[in-house]
Design a protein around this motif. Structure first.
Motif, short mmCIF file in Angstrom:
data_model
loop_
_atom_site.label_atom_id
_atom_site.label_comp_id
_atom_site.label_asym_id
_atom_site.label_seq_id
_atom_site.Cartn_x
_atom_site.Cartn_y
_atom_site.Cartn_z
N UNK A 63 54.35 15.70 56.21
CA UNK A 63 54.61 15.63 54.24
C UNK A 63 55.00 17.04 54.25
N UNK A 87 62.37 17.48 48.96
CA UNK A 87 61.52 17.31 49.34
C UNK A 87 60.15 17.29 48.70
N UNK A 88 60.46 17.49 47.61
CA UNK A 88 59.51 17.29 46.24
C UNK A 88 58.79 16.28 45.71
N UNK A 91 57.39 14.32 48.88
CA UNK A 91 56.18 14.47 48.40
C UNK A 91 55.48 13.30 47.82
N UNK A 92 56.15 13.43 45.97
CA UNK A 92 55.27 12.65 45.29
C UNK A 92 54.68 11.05 46.09
N UNK A 96 48.33 13.61 49.12
CA UNK A 96 47.16 14.61 50.07
C UNK A 96 45.65 15.06 50.09
N UNK A 115 47.92 17.60 36.27
CA UNK A 115 48.63 18.64 36.40
C UNK A 115 49.67 18.12 36.80
N UNK A 116 49.54 17.57 37.32
CA UNK A 116 51.02 17.68 38.58
C UNK A 116 51.82 16.33 38.44
N UNK A 119 53.30 18.03 35.22
CA UNK A 119 54.64 19.09 35.24
C UNK A 119 55.58 18.30 36.33
N UNK A 120 55.19 17.57 36.68
CA UNK A 120 56.99 17.40 37.95
C UNK A 120 56.84 15.37 37.36
N UNK A 164 43.23 13.11 42.02
CA UNK A 164 44.09 13.79 42.22
C UNK A 164 45.16 13.53 42.25
N UNK A 165 45.35 13.06 44.16
CA UNK A 165 46.19 12.89 44.89
C UNK A 165 46.94 11.41 44.82
N UNK A 168 49.37 10.82 41.30
CA UNK A 168 51.32 11.12 41.81
C UNK A 168 51.98 9.42 42.53
#
Lengths: 255, 315
Positions: A63, A87-88, A91-92, A96, A115-116, A119-120, A164-165, A168
């Motif tokens: 990643x 790359x962002x 990574x989604x 990891x 959070x992610x 925000x993402x 959390x991982x 996404x």
């Protein structure tokens, strides 16, 4: 469905294709030497090896937490190092889980998971929260969602980190020694979550020292030493009929 | 139990030492040939002297057609109009001379020392806001991987920290102030905020670097861009850790603001000097000025401690 639909390869194509991956640290340490492998969709791959063999480094190249110095890595048909790659966004799709959990200490467990996506991905807050609560239930943390990480045990923190991982909605999950920092009695609860994830068909690459997990869950086991990939085999042959002399030596030290 | 008793003892020792110090300061004050006169300071803090209305011309007091009192000058100029609601101490036809008191109004105004305190608060708050904004930007540049940004930040920090604030105030006021036509208050704010920002930047850099690298890695591995990871993950944690040194820096800012008195901004220190030149009570005034600064800095440090305790919820 995803940003890469236009050049989506056939379903049979491996989801990870690493070719001749080289990593040289600025201090001259040659951490990865022409590592090549592929991971199929839904496959569980376990990487074993003595410490300092480059297995974590290799995982972190998948990643781009480590930038490689040579070779190429394709994730779901997208070249990680081609110019147009965001790359962002990449990574989604690659979740990891870290050895030291790395939960955000200023957020509650539930906020860590939300959070992610908020925000993402820009998903609806309501949908994100529902999904987060489902994931917390799935990892058995639905009773402790409002706790801050400092009030959770290591095993609980690691389960939140997995949730959390997963929040996404990744296609691949990378595990970097997820149980190494845990007290022995907490290893089981984290491995159970990983097993159920594998049973659901998640593509997983796992760096671990848990031989039992490797034998039980892995579709394929890789053995690395001094930055080189020496053995790739199914778990039965890997453990019961090791071919490579270095692998025999490694296994004899463990068992 | 045993420990508690010992604490009582040592608290007693502390109070005894403080009282002893106060007593020796008092005795030292008695010994020198100086007449202490604390009540002379009070009007400079709260001024309750009545406001006096005085005649501007020589003339006679008369009422015009509307019944409004006026002073008709002897030399035949324009009459001085007087507010009819005032209780006059004179009656119609009285002769008055310029400077005579016509009426006095009861009033309470803030004295020059409090006025100076307000200027100090104003200049400190404005400088603090700018210092935090500039300091945050420079701090982020300082941890950037881009050599241009990083070196710019290092140069800024080194130049500002390596020269005295007093000299910087003169340079900003006399050089920049002339080039850019700055007012003295603006010049003071610029000098103070640029100076404080260099220290704030270093505090923020230390705060960011104290966050384990795993936090940034976790945020990035979730697909967050570098700015998003900074805003939502790193800075909130760094903010909490930088509060204690930041409080110290803000207190320094309040105290450093006394230096702007050299470019004739009437802050608390300058007000103190002006008051002394009028009433010759330097000891009382300087003690009062020090006490007013102490009130200001204690309030700030109390507020930040409260904030710290509130942020400690996740510990």
């Amino acid at each position: 469905m995803t940003k890469h639909d236009s050049n989506q390869p056939a379903a049979e194509a491996p989801i990870i294709i690493a070719t001749d991956v080289d990593k040289i640290y600025p201090n001259g340490c040659h951490a990865l030497k022409a590592v090549s492998t592929t991971v199929a969709r839904g496959e569980v791959v376990v990487i074993l090896g003595p410490s300092g063999s480059g297995k974590s480094t290799f995982l972190r190249t998948l990643n781009q937490l480590e930038v490689i110095n040579g070779g190429s890595i394709l994730i779901d048909g997208v070249d990680m190092y081609s110019k147009g790659t965001n790359i962002n966004q990449l990574r989604e799709q690659v979740g990891m889980v870290f050895q030291n959990f790395n939960l955000f200490p200023h957020k509650t467990a539930l906020e860590n998971v939300m959070l992610a996506p908020l925000k993402v991905s820009g998903r609806e807050p309501k949908e994100v929260e529902e999904h987060a609560r489902d994931l917390m239930y799935k990892v058995g943390m639905d009773q402790r969602m409002q706790n801050y990480p400092s009030h959770l045990s290591g095993g609980q923190q690691q389960r939140v980190a997995i949730a959390r991982a997963l929040a996404m909605k990744p296609k691949i999950m990378l595990f970097d020694e997820p149980t190494s920092a845990l007290d022995p009695e907490m290893v089981g609860e984290v491995l159970d979550v990983m097993k159920s994830l594998a049973a659901e068909g998640m593509t997983m690459v796992v760096v671990t020292h848990e031989m039992g997990f490797a034998r039980e869950v892995a579709d394929r086991v890789l053995f690395m030493e001094e930055g080189a990939l020496l053995v790739e085999d199914n778990p039965d042959d890997f453990f019961d009929h090791p071919s490579h002399p270095r692998l025999k030596q490694f296994l004899s030290k463990i068992f | 139990m045993h420990v508690n008793q010992k604490n009582w003892l040592w608290n007693g020792v502390f109070i005894a030492i403080i009282l002893g110090l106060c007593a020796s300061v008092y005795l030292a004050g008695k010994r020198i040939d100086y007449s202490w006169n604390w009540d002379r300071v009070v009007p400079f803090i709260i001024n309750s002297d009545p406001l006096e209305i005085v005649a501007e011309v020589d003339g006679t007091l008369e009422f015009n057609e509307q019944g409004q009192p006026q002073i008709y000058p002897y030399d035949g100029g324009d009459p001085q109009l007087i507010d009819p609601t005032l209780a006059l101490s004179l009656s119609e036809g009285d002769m008055v001379y310029a400077g005579d008191v016509l009426a006095s109004i009861e009033q309470t105004r803030i004295g020059p020392l409090l006025e100076g305190l307000l200027v100090t608060i104003e200049i400190s708050i404005i400088s603090l806001l700018f210092a935090v904004v500039i300091g945050l930007m420079v701090g982020l540049m300082r941890v950037s991987v881009n050599p241009a940004l990083r070196n710019l930040a290092i140069t800024y920090i080194e130049v500002i920290r390596g020269t005295p604030l007093l000299v910087q105030i003169f340079i900003v006021y006399f050089f920049l102030g002339t080039v850019l036509e700055l007012e003295r208050f603006t010049a003071g704010v610029v000098a103070l905020s640029v100076f404080t920002a260099a220290y704030v930047a270093e505090i923020i850099r230390a705060g960011i670097q104290s966050i384990p690298s795993g936090q940034m890695e976790a945020a990035r591995s979730l697909g967050m861009s570098y700015p998003k990871a900074m805003i939502y993950v790193i800075l909130p944690q760094a903010f909490k850790r930088t509060l204690p040194p930041m409080a110290g820096q803000f207190i320094n800012l309040i105290k450093d603001s006394s230096l702007v008195s050299v470019i004739a901004i009437t802050d608390l220190t300058k007000a103190g000097r002006e008051v002394i030149s009028g009433n010759f009570a330097p000891f009382e005034v300087w003690f009062t000025v020090a006490l007013l600064y102490l009130v200001l800095t204690s309030a700030l440090s109390w507020a930040i401690q409260r904030l710290e305790r509130r942020l400690a919820a996740s510990d």
